[in-house]
Enzyme design. Structure first.
Site, mmCIF file in Angstrom:
data_model
loop_
_atom_site.group_PDB
_atom_site.id
_atom_site.type_symbol
_atom_site.label_atom_id
_atom_site.label_comp_id
_atom_site.label_asym_id
_atom_site.label_seq_id
_atom_site.Cartn_x
_atom_site.Cartn_y
_atom_site.Cartn_z
ATOM 1 N N LYS A 1 3.987 58.555 114.819
ATOM 2 C CA LYS A 1 4.012 57.739 113.611
ATOM 3 C C LYS A 1 5.211 56.803 113.649
ATOM 4 C CE LYS A 1 7.322 58.789 111.704
ATOM 5 N NZ LYS A 1 8.773 58.864 112.066
ATOM 6 N N TYR B 1 6.497 59.566 105.403
ATOM 7 C CA TYR B 1 6.173 60.961 105.059
ATOM 8 C C TYR B 1 5.772 61.080 103.590
ATOM 9 C CZ TYR B 1 7.755 62.570 109.596
ATOM 10 O OH TYR B 1 7.855 62.778 110.945
HETATM 11 P P1 NDP Z 1 14.386 57.951 120.965
HETATM 12 O O1 NDP Z 1 15.185 56.711 120.914
HETATM 13 O O2 NDP Z 1 15.111 59.249 120.957
HETATM 14 O O3 NDP Z 1 13.448 57.941 122.259
HETATM 15 C C1 NDP Z 1 12.569 56.886 122.520
HETATM 16 C C2 NDP Z 1 12.333 56.823 124.014
HETATM 17 O O4 NDP Z 1 11.401 55.764 124.249
HETATM 18 C C3 NDP Z 1 13.562 56.466 124.846
HETATM 19 O O5 NDP Z 1 14.341 57.584 125.191
HETATM 20 C C4 NDP Z 1 12.935 55.831 126.072
HETATM 21 O O6 NDP Z 1 12.499 56.843 126.943
HETATM 22 C C5 NDP Z 1 11.660 55.183 125.527
HETATM 23 N N1 NDP Z 1 11.792 53.722 125.396
HETATM 24 C C6 NDP Z 1 10.988 52.810 125.998
HETATM 25 N N2 NDP Z 1 11.354 51.572 125.706
HETATM 26 C C7 NDP Z 1 12.426 51.673 124.896
HETATM 27 C C8 NDP Z 1 13.256 50.715 124.261
HETATM 28 N N3 NDP Z 1 13.030 49.389 124.394
HETATM 29 N N4 NDP Z 1 14.258 51.156 123.497
HETATM 30 C C9 NDP Z 1 14.479 52.466 123.318
HETATM 31 N N5 NDP Z 1 13.723 53.434 123.913
HETATM 32 C C10 NDP Z 1 12.707 53.027 124.691
HETATM 33 O O7 NDP Z 1 13.351 57.874 119.743
HETATM 34 P P2 NDP Z 1 12.565 59.090 119.085
HETATM 35 O O8 NDP Z 1 12.133 60.027 120.135
HETATM 36 O O9 NDP Z 1 13.344 59.619 117.961
HETATM 37 O O10 NDP Z 1 11.288 58.322 118.452
HETATM 38 C C11 NDP Z 1 10.195 57.919 119.241
HETATM 39 C C12 NDP Z 1 8.939 57.833 118.369
HETATM 40 O O11 NDP Z 1 8.676 59.114 117.829
HETATM 41 C C13 NDP Z 1 9.047 56.903 117.171
HETATM 42 O O12 NDP Z 1 7.823 56.236 116.955
HETATM 43 C C14 NDP Z 1 9.350 57.806 116.006
HETATM 44 O O13 NDP Z 1 8.900 57.316 114.758
HETATM 45 C C15 NDP Z 1 8.599 59.060 116.402
HETATM 46 N N6 NDP Z 1 9.197 60.287 115.862
HETATM 47 C C16 NDP Z 1 8.374 61.193 115.254
HETATM 48 C C17 NDP Z 1 8.883 62.339 114.744
HETATM 49 C C18 NDP Z 1 7.976 63.337 114.115
HETATM 50 O O14 NDP Z 1 8.470 64.298 113.552
HETATM 51 N N7 NDP Z 1 6.673 63.182 114.197
HETATM 52 C C19 NDP Z 1 10.311 62.637 114.793
HETATM 53 C C20 NDP Z 1 11.091 61.658 115.511
HETATM 54 C C21 NDP Z 1 10.534 60.530 116.009
HETATM 55 P P3 NDP Z 1 12.490 56.640 128.530
HETATM 56 O O15 NDP Z 1 13.930 56.510 128.914
HETATM 57 O O16 NDP Z 1 11.850 57.851 129.012
HETATM 58 O O17 NDP Z 1 11.692 55.397 128.808
#
Ligand code: NDP
Length: 380
Positions: A137, A222
């Site tokens: 989401k 949420y």
């Molecule tokens: P993070 O920043 O922790 O991780 C995102 C990952 O996406 C990065 O580590 C990277 O992984 C990859 N990525 C690819 N392109 C980019 C970019 N341009 N900038 C930054 N990261 C990039 O974010 P979250 O994990 O917190 O969030 C990711 C998604 O998950 C969002 O859509 C958020 O809304 C959702 N979310 C949902 C939750 C829930 O409870 N359902 C809780 C938290 C987040 P790599 O290095 O492997 O490419």
């Protein structure tokens, strides 16, 4: 002969509301909807960041979903995660090469966990590669993107699910069951408060191009999503107001705090708050003619706590939310199970339609009318 009532009583699980019936008549022995048995969904995780780490850990307790692929822009993560979760090199991809999952028979679905703005293209590419998609989401940045994503998955004959973990959470499901059974009486009002104080000003969540907005896209969703499944109707109008106190941290197009109100066809109203500048903001309250239900916290990683007019909701949290979610999603994709609260692409799209309307209401100061049926079909 077993009846539905006997079965529920004997199993002693009715309070959890975790049944699916096999569609036969009521005299037939009914099957518990445990998603814990059956074929395993083989999942490639895309975007190995904070939330993917939580999902990957929880998946170690999933009975029906396992990590068989990894997609990342960071070579070091592909190596370390590959070793940690036993994913071979030929099932590790980057953002340029992942279309090749098409030829990987060990991957059934891709779970997209990247920044919001990337979801649209990545989901469409995964569907085109012939894989089911679970998308975090918000599903996309707006309703137009959402419709394109739903259409692309439909065209490919693949399922699109959204990572709405609360839809499988036991206390949430119990309140849903109570409302559906009429135990709260006719619903009158919902309040949803969702927020936290956001830290690092350089993170993608505060970058409009990657986040698509601010608190509403990330955390206010949420309260919005919650009011729809708590009330059990689709809203027909929305009003909204934005407050900004820090113009450096929250730039143009990145909302710090939004209050929004929704009206439902039966006369129910909802009042919601979304904020990136307040802690201890995670509460749902549903008021009906005969009683009330409250969750606080309502959407954290748990344990969720709640009470109703009958007393505390004494239901054990059980396994991590994401482990349950992945088992249930495996059952939806592989067994055709119908969840109590939908998690499909249209469910994600409904939220995006309302998010568009909330931002429009903020901008215009007007009440924005919604037509739930038509907005799912609109062309743009
Ligand atoms: P993070 O920043 O922790 O991780 C995102 C990952 O996406 C990065 O580590 C990277 O992984 C990859 N990525 C690819 N392109 C980019 C970019 N341009 N900038 C930054 N990261 C990039 O974010 P979250 O994990 O917190 O969030 C990711 C998604 O998950 C969002 O859509 C958020 O809304 C959702 N979310 C949902 C939750 C829930 O409870 N359902 C809780 C938290 C987040 P790599 O290095 O492997 O490419």
């Amino acid at each position: 002969m077993s009846t539905r009532r006997n079965f529920l009583q004997n199993m002693g699980l009715s309070a959890l509301g975790i049944y699916a019936f096999n569609g036969l008549n009521a005299e037939t022995v009914l099957m518990p909807a445990s998603a814990a048995e059956g074929p395993v969904l083989r999942v490639a995780l895309m975007g190995l960041g904070g939330y993917a780490s939580r999902v990957a850990d929880a998946m170690q307790q999933s009975k029906r979903a396992k990590i068989t692929g990894l997609i990342s822009g960071t070579p070091g993560k592909l190596k370390s995660w590959g070793e940690k979760y036993g994913v071979p090199e030929n099932s590790r991809y980057n953002y340029e090469t992942f279309d090749a999952v098409k030829n990987n028979p060990d991957i059934d679905a891709v779970y997209v966990i990247t920044p919001n703005a990337l979801h649209h293209d990545q989901v469409i590419r995964c569907a085109a590669a012939g894989k089911h998609v679970i998308c975090e989401k918000p599903m996309g940045l707006n309703a137009k993107q959402g419709r394109e994503m739903v259409a692309a998955c439909k065209k490919a004959g693949k399922q699109l699910l959204v990572g709405y973990r609360m839809h499988f959470e036991p206390l949430t499901l119990e309140i849903h069951r109570m409302r559906t059974a009429g135990e709260l009486g006719s619903v009158k009002f919902f309040q949803g408060l969702s927020g936290f104080r956001i830290g690092d000003p350089t993170q993608w969540r505060l970058n409009k191009a990657l986040a698509g907005g601010g608190s509403l896209m990330d955390i206010g969703i949420y309260a919005l999503n919650g009011c729809r499944y708590m009330v059990g109707e689709e809203p027909v109008w929305v009003t909204a107001q934005e407050t900004k106190t820090d113009f450096v941290k929250f730039k143009e197009g990145v909302d710090e705090t939004i209050t929004f109100q929704l009206g439902f066809p039966g006369g129910v109203t909802a009042s919601c708050l979304s904020s990136y500048n307040m802690n201890n903001l995670d509460r749902f309250f549903l008021n009906g003619e005969k009683g009330f239900a409250e969750l606080q916290p309502a959407s954290s990683y748990g344990p969720i706590k709640g009470r109703t007019h009958k007393g505390p909701l004494d239901i054990p949290a059980g396994r991590p939310q994401q482990a349950v979610q992945m088992d249930e999603m495996a059952a939806i994709i592989l067994d055709g199970k119908k969840p109590v609260i939908p998690v499909d692409g249209e469910e994600g799209l409904r939220d995006l339609v309302i998010i568009d309307a909330i931002y429009k209401a903020v901008k215009t100061g007007q009440k924005v009318k919604l037509n739930p049926g038509a907005s799912l079909r609109a062309q743009n």
